[in-house]
Motif scaffolding. Structure first.
Motif, PDB file in Angstrom:
ATOM      1  N   UNK A  90      -4.201   7.708 -13.446  1.00 26.74           N
ATOM      2  CA  UNK A  90      -5.441   7.070 -13.012  1.00 26.74           C
ATOM      3  C   UNK A  90      -5.267   5.580 -12.740  1.00 26.74           C
ATOM      4  N   UNK A  91      -4.438   4.926 -13.504  1.00 32.98           N
ATOM      5  CA  UNK A  91      -4.202   3.503 -13.293  1.00 32.98           C
ATOM      6  C   UNK A  91      -3.509   3.282 -11.949  1.00 32.98           C
ATOM      7  N   UNK A  92      -2.515   4.115 -11.669  1.00 31.84           N
ATOM      8  CA  UNK A  92      -1.783   3.974 -10.412  1.00 31.84           C
ATOM      9  C   UNK A  92      -2.670   4.326  -9.209  1.00 31.84           C
ATOM     10  N   UNK A  93      -3.571   5.271  -9.414  1.00 26.36           N
ATOM     11  CA  UNK A  93      -4.515   5.610  -8.334  1.00 26.36           C
ATOM     12  C   UNK A  93      -5.461   4.436  -8.077  1.00 26.36           C
ATOM     13  N   UNK A  94      -5.902   3.785  -9.148  1.00 25.68           N
ATOM     14  CA  UNK A  94      -6.781   2.619  -9.007  1.00 25.68           C
ATOM     15  C   UNK A  94      -6.057   1.493  -8.269  1.00 25.68           C
ATOM     16  N   UNK A  95      -4.783   1.295  -8.588  1.00 21.98           N
ATOM     17  CA  UNK A  95      -3.987   0.266  -7.902  1.00 21.98           C
ATOM     18  C   UNK A  95      -3.836   0.613  -6.428  1.00 21.98           C
ATOM     19  N   UNK A  96      -3.607   1.909  -6.163  1.00 18.35           N
ATOM     20  CA  UNK A  96      -3.480   2.358  -4.766  1.00 18.35           C
ATOM     21  C   UNK A  96      -4.761   2.076  -3.993  1.00 18.35           C
ATOM     22  N   UNK A  97      -5.906   2.351  -4.606  1.00 17.59           N
ATOM     23  CA  UNK A  97      -7.193   2.098  -3.953  1.00 17.59           C
ATOM     24  C   UNK A  97      -7.394   0.605  -3.674  1.00 17.59           C
ATOM     25  N   UNK A  98      -6.933  -0.216  -4.606  1.00 15.24           N
ATOM     26  CA  UNK A  98      -7.033  -1.663  -4.415  1.00 15.24           C
ATOM     27  C   UNK A  98      -6.151  -2.116  -3.247  1.00 15.24           C
ATOM     28  N   UNK A  99      -4.936  -1.576  -3.187  1.00 15.48           N
ATOM     29  CA  UNK A  99      -4.027  -1.933  -2.097  1.00 15.48           C
ATOM     30  C   UNK A  99      -4.556  -1.418  -0.757  1.00 15.48           C
ATOM     31  N   UNK A 100      -5.224  -0.284  -0.785  1.00 25.33           N
ATOM     32  CA  UNK A 100      -5.840   0.264   0.435  1.00 25.33           C
ATOM     33  C   UNK A 100      -6.911  -0.694   0.946  1.00 25.33           C
ATOM     34  N   UNK A 146       0.833  -1.207   0.000  1.00 25.89           N
ATOM     35  CA  UNK A 146       0.000   0.000   0.000  1.00 25.89           C
ATOM     36  C   UNK A 146       0.868   1.257   0.000  1.00 25.89           C
ATOM     37  N   UNK A 147       1.901   1.271   0.840  1.00 33.48           N
ATOM     38  CA  UNK A 147       2.787   2.440   0.903  1.00 33.48           C
ATOM     39  C   UNK A 147       3.448   2.709  -0.452  1.00 33.48           C
ATOM     40  N   UNK A 148       3.902   1.628  -1.124  1.00 30.92           N
ATOM     41  CA  UNK A 148       4.543   1.786  -2.431  1.00 30.92           C
ATOM     42  C   UNK A 148       3.553   2.329  -3.454  1.00 30.92           C
ATOM     43  N   UNK A 149       2.333   1.828  -3.409  1.00 27.79           N
ATOM     44  CA  UNK A 149       1.320   2.290  -4.369  1.00 27.79           C
ATOM     45  C   UNK A 149       0.913   3.726  -4.075  1.00 27.79           C
ATOM     46  N   UNK A 150       0.965   4.109  -2.815  1.00 25.99           N
ATOM     47  CA  UNK A 150       0.613   5.478  -2.415  1.00 25.99           C
ATOM     48  C   UNK A 150       1.621   6.463  -3.007  1.00 25.99           C
ATOM     49  N   UNK A 151       2.891   6.090  -2.952  1.00 25.02           N
ATOM     50  CA  UNK A 151       3.928   6.946  -3.538  1.00 25.02           C
ATOM     51  C   UNK A 151       3.757   7.034  -5.052  1.00 25.02           C
TER      52      UNK A 151
END
Length: 205
Positions: free
Chosen positions: A64-74, A52-57
């Motif tokens: 938008x793709x990276x934000x979607x991945x971050x939301x999934x990791x959250x 989650x921390x890595x995806x947040x960075x």
């Protein structure tokens, strides 16, 4: 007292606060003798938290793709923390100190018993008929009923009290012997059977 439990409020935290809370929980449980073995393990939680921390960075670019991945990791982090919380609650078995040692937020301690004030301003007046007296006192917050008790003078430790129960803070005592002196007191009773007793007062019937 109510049984303490872990607060289910992780979804309300923003991303930064969620990461901070997750690390606090991991730190609190690491080496905690109350929790020698947890399911999921702290290694699993740490791995999900790092993802989650890595995806947040990575999501800071605004992609938008990276934000979607971050939301999934959250979502994954919140899910594993909820699973961990259930395990912690099972081990703690209602012990507040053990729950607090886990790093999770715990419900506030609440007392199921409300302290009752002593009935005050007790007044006795003549009733409508001979052998009757009217008794009243201030209402007591939290009282579900009142017991009006009376006994003949002289008042002593071994006095035998006659009791009448009502839901109101006033009562007419009947059947008294005219010309006799009586002592009266009021007992307030709470929802958990807690009781407070007024000072006795006297009057002739």
């Amino acid at each position: 007292m109510s049984r303490p439990k872990i607060l289910n409020n992780l979804e309300k935290l923003n991303d930064s606060a969620l990461s901070t809370m997750a690390q606090h929980i991991i730190n609190s449980l690491t080496g905690n003798s109350y929790f020698p073995a947890l399911t999921p393990s702290l290694d699993e939680v740490t791995t999900v938290k790092k993802e989650f921390d890595d995806s947040l960075i990575a999501a800071q670019t605004g992609d938008r793709v990276k934000i979607a991945i971050k939301n999934e990791k959250r979502t994954n982090l919140i899910d594993i923390l909820h699973r961990l919380a259930r395990c912690v609650e099972m081990v703690a078995n209602g012990n507040r100190s053990i729950l607090l040692s886990s790093g999770f937020e715990v419900s506030k301690e609440r007392s199921s018993t409300t302290e009752l004030e002593i009935p005050e301003n007790l007044k006795i007046m003549d009733g409508n008929a001979s052998g009757e007296i009217y008794v009243c006192c201030d209402s007591v917050q939290g009282a579900r009923s009142y017991v009006f008790e009376y006994t003949l003078d002289p008042l002593a430790n071994e006095s035998s009290w006659t009791s009448q129960t009502t839901t109101k803070s006033e009562f007419i005592i009947k059947g008294l012997i005219p010309g006799k002196k009586y002592w009266v007191r009021v007992i307030a009773i709470g929802s958990n059977d807690q009781r407070t007793v007024s000072a006795p007062v006297s009057r002739y019937a």
